[in-house]
Write a protein that holds these residues in place. Structure first.
Motif: not given
Length: 197
Positions: A5-20, A51-63
């Motif tokens: 029900r929850l998909l999390v992606g890890l990273g560091n905030p800020g433009p200086e990290y976006s491509q790392t 974000a929230r993705i809903q499709k059919g039976a899927m109700d997924l939060r993305v963080l």
């Protein structure tokens, strides 16, 4: 059918990290949301972009936690508590030193492998028993070089491998949501096998 029900992606905030390399988890959730026509939006009460993705039976939060990596657990635990999402309904995508670029693997529970984001999430959830999607970034070969490596930009050849793997991993998440972990693992494994041939 899997109950993620929850998909999390890890990273560091800020433009200086976006491509790392350390932001591989961010890249994955951004791409996954895009596949469903969604964009992650700032949500201050969850300390991140969601974000929230809903499709059919899927109700997924993305963080995407928008605090630094070693404080990622705050956002995950806050959102999970709010929506009453259990640890075994959470999938966390992150960069993995012990896998080469071009490889991604699912894993459930276990240690953090020294990854500060995973360590903090396990501490905040009170259990390591959540699902993980490890995206290979390779290892610099020397422990003393790890920080510079994860916070550095990958060369083009590695980046292409990582991008391809993330695309395939997004498809695997769909398989996980529609079928089960075993089918998703097989899909990722066959992708790797195809590329090696």
């Amino acid at each position: 059918m899997s109950t993620i029900r929850l998909l999390v992606g890890l990273g560091n905030p800020g433009p200086e990290y976006s491509q790392t390399r350390h932001n591989a988890g961010f890249w994955l959730v951004e791409q996954y949301a895009r596949m469903y026509g969604q964009t992650l939006q700032p949500e201050t009460k969850f300390f991140g972009n969601t974000a929230r993705i809903q499709k059919g039976a899927m109700d997924l939060r993305v963080l995407q936690p928008m605090q630094f990596m070693n404080r990622s657990g705050n956002a995950v635990a806050t959102l999970a508590n709010f929506y009453k999402i259990q640890p075994d309904e959470i999938l966390v995508a992150y960069d993995e030193l012990d896998l080469p670029p071009g490889v991604a693997k699912f894993k459930t529970g276990g240690g953090s492998g020294g990854h500060n984001g995973i360590k903090d999430i396990a501490a905040r959830l009170g259990t390591p028993d959540f699902h993980r999607l490890r995206i290979g970034i390779g290892h610099p070969g020397d422990k003393s070089k790890v920080t510079g490596w994860v916070l550095g930009k990958a060369p083009q050849t590695d980046q292409v491998l990582m991008d391809d793997t993330i695309t395939e991993a997004c498809r695997s998440i769909d398989i996980l949501l529609q079928q089960d972990m075993r089918a998703a693992q097989q899909h990722l494994h066959s992708f790797k096998a195809q590329r090696e041939n």
